[in-house]
Design an enzyme around this catalytic site. Structure first.
Site, mmCIF file in Angstrom:
data_model
loop_
_atom_site.group_PDB
_atom_site.id
_atom_site.type_symbol
_atom_site.label_atom_id
_atom_site.label_comp_id
_atom_site.label_asym_id
_atom_site.label_seq_id
_atom_site.Cartn_x
_atom_site.Cartn_y
_atom_site.Cartn_z
ATOM 1 N N HIS A 1 -9.530 1.573 4.388
ATOM 2 C CA HIS A 1 -8.538 1.687 5.103
ATOM 3 C C HIS A 1 -8.580 2.716 6.509
ATOM 4 C CE1 HIS A 1 -4.347 2.894 6.124
ATOM 5 N NE2 HIS A 1 -3.964 1.692 5.721
ATOM 6 N N GLY B 1 2.948 -1.242 4.162
ATOM 7 C CA GLY B 1 3.064 0.313 3.764
ATOM 8 C C GLY B 1 4.551 0.600 3.531
ATOM 9 N N GLY B 2 4.994 1.642 4.968
ATOM 10 C CA GLY B 2 6.249 2.501 4.548
ATOM 11 C C GLY B 2 7.164 0.921 4.172
ATOM 12 N N GLU C 1 -6.852 4.921 7.519
ATOM 13 C CA GLU C 1 -6.050 7.027 7.407
ATOM 14 C C GLU C 1 -7.555 7.164 6.539
ATOM 15 O OE1 GLU C 1 -3.423 5.655 5.443
ATOM 16 O OE2 GLU C 1 -1.936 5.674 6.864
ATOM 17 N N SER D 1 2.942 -2.141 10.321
ATOM 18 C CA SER D 1 4.356 -2.690 10.335
ATOM 19 C C SER D 1 5.241 -3.610 10.462
ATOM 20 C CB SER D 1 5.250 -1.821 11.661
ATOM 21 O OG SER D 1 4.986 -0.248 11.832
ATOM 22 N N ASN E 1 0.729 -1.175 -0.267
ATOM 23 C CA ASN E 1 -0.363 -0.198 0.150
ATOM 24 C C ASN E 1 0.970 1.127 0.183
ATOM 25 O OD1 ASN E 1 -1.482 2.092 0.308
ATOM 26 N ND2 ASN E 1 -2.611 1.478 2.654
ATOM 27 N N TRP E 2 0.653 1.537 -1.076
ATOM 28 C CA TRP E 2 2.034 2.802 -1.259
ATOM 29 C C TRP E 2 1.067 3.935 -0.711
ATOM 30 C CZ3 TRP E 2 4.386 2.373 -6.687
ATOM 31 C CH2 TRP E 2 5.127 1.678 -7.096
ATOM 32 N N LYS E 3 -0.174 4.936 -0.512
ATOM 33 C CA LYS E 3 -0.599 5.543 0.047
ATOM 34 C C LYS E 3 -0.186 6.581 -0.511
ATOM 35 C CE LYS E 3 -0.050 3.739 4.561
ATOM 36 N NZ LYS E 3 -0.049 3.669 5.962
ATOM 37 N N GLY F 1 2.155 2.695 10.282
ATOM 38 C CA GLY F 1 3.631 3.360 10.747
ATOM 39 C C GLY F 1 3.549 4.569 11.577
ATOM 40 N N GLU G 1 -5.927 -4.196 10.687
ATOM 41 C CA GLU G 1 -4.789 -3.833 11.115
ATOM 42 C C GLU G 1 -5.339 -2.901 12.057
ATOM 43 O OE1 GLU G 1 -2.437 -2.407 6.605
ATOM 44 O OE2 GLU G 1 -3.672 -1.483 7.316
HETATM 45 P P1 PGA Z 1 3.058 0.656 7.686
HETATM 46 O O1 PGA Z 1 0.967 0.800 6.913
HETATM 47 O O2 PGA Z 1 3.514 -0.918 6.621
HETATM 48 O O3 PGA Z 1 3.244 1.766 7.467
HETATM 49 O O4 PGA Z 1 2.735 0.098 8.924
HETATM 50 C C1 PGA Z 1 0.365 -0.780 6.446
HETATM 51 C C2 PGA Z 1 -1.434 0.289 6.026
HETATM 52 O O5 PGA Z 1 -1.319 1.116 6.325
HETATM 53 O O6 PGA Z 1 -1.612 -0.711 5.516
#
Ligand code: PGA
Length: 269
Positions: free
Chosen positions: A96, A234-235, A98, A213, A9-11, A174, A168
């Site tokens: 998600h 994500g990251g 966010e 994470s 997930n590159w956001k 993050g 999640e």
């Molecule tokens: P993260 O993000 O791996 O940076 O914690 C995961 C996500 O939000 O899907």
């Protein structure tokens, strides 16, 4: 056997040049991917076409990060499911945390989007997970149960098996803090038990992936849990070396630890 899904997930990171460069390195480091796992990248809308072009002959799938719930119409600035399918996407991330937090997406809206995705044959990855306060107050099971029930409400078996759930925990996204493998397994098994109440043995065919994470250092332990069917990353998915290393960990686990009922067995019941 449920296939692992390793999804990036590159956001809101990376335009076309970044996408081209990152995917070039990933393809170079990992020219072939085992048939036993699915790998997915979800770049921003404007980078989808370059990703799709570049991954055309590869085993890496491309997905989007959101859709609008309507099929089409006067919704300035929005993107429909059919546009994404036409562009070559096969998955979409929905709900998600966010989007739930910053764009006020609630369970009802996420469910509408899920139905739209399914109608358009776009496989939905629906995110569920509790906030830190909810875990501290010991309400995490209650919260995730409500999100899971709302997600799957009214779905048929055939629809339900198209859906991927991403657990999640919001406090792990993050933050560098990860759910322990035991916490992840406990929640994944709980989610599967809720699905089993609605869909019986078919719950064993629904993938539940972990996000928050995930990185090479913790992927092995998390992915070794019997109910953890992959990762939403994500990251670490923005770094080719880390993403490839998580893919390789998943590949190495497919033969060793995953002795799970297959949907074929279920259909025979
Ligand atoms: P993260 O993000 O791996 O940076 O914690 C995961 C996500 O939000 O899907």
């Amino acid at each position: 056997m449920r296939k692992f899904l390793i999804a990036g997930n590159w956001k809101m990171n990376g335009g076309e040049q970044f996408t081209f460069d990152l995917l070039s390195v990933i393809k170079n480091q990992k020219p072939a991917i085992s048939e036993d796992i699915d790998v997915l990248v979800c770049p921003s809308f404007v980078s989808l076409s370059i990703a799709i072009d570049q991954l055309h002959k590869s085993d890496v799938l491309v997905g989007a990060q959101n859709i609008h719930e309507a099929e089409k119409g006067a919704y300035t600035g929005e993107i429909s499911a059919s546009m994404l399918v036409e562009a070559g996407c096969s998955y979409v991330l929905l709900g998600h945390s966010e989007r739930r937090a910053y764009y006020h997406e609630d369970d009802a809206l996420v469910h509408k989007k899920l139905q739209t995705a399914l109608r358009n044959e776009l496989a939905p990855v629906v995110c569920v997970g509790e906030l830190l306060d909810e875990r501290k107050e010991n309400r995490h099971f209650e919260v995730v149960k409500a999100q899971t029930l709302a997600t799957f409400e009214g779905l048929t078996y055939e629809q339900a098996v198209q859906v991927v759930v991403a657990y999640e925990p919001v406090w792990a996204i993050g933050t560098g803090e990860t759910a322990s493998p035991e916490q992840a397994q406990e929640m994944h098994a709980f989610i599967r038990s809720i699905l089993a109440e609605q869909f019986g043995d078919a719950a064993n065919a629904i993938r539940i992936i972990y996000g928050g994470s995930m990185k090479p250092a913790n992927a092995q332990e998390l992915l070794s849990q019997p109910d953890v069917d992959g990762g939403l990353i994500g990251g670490a998915s923005l770094d080719a070396k880390s993403f490839v290393s998580i893919i390789e960990i998943a590949e190495s686990l497919t033969n060793s630890v995953r002795e799970i009922d297959s949907p074929t067995t279920l259909e025979e019941d």
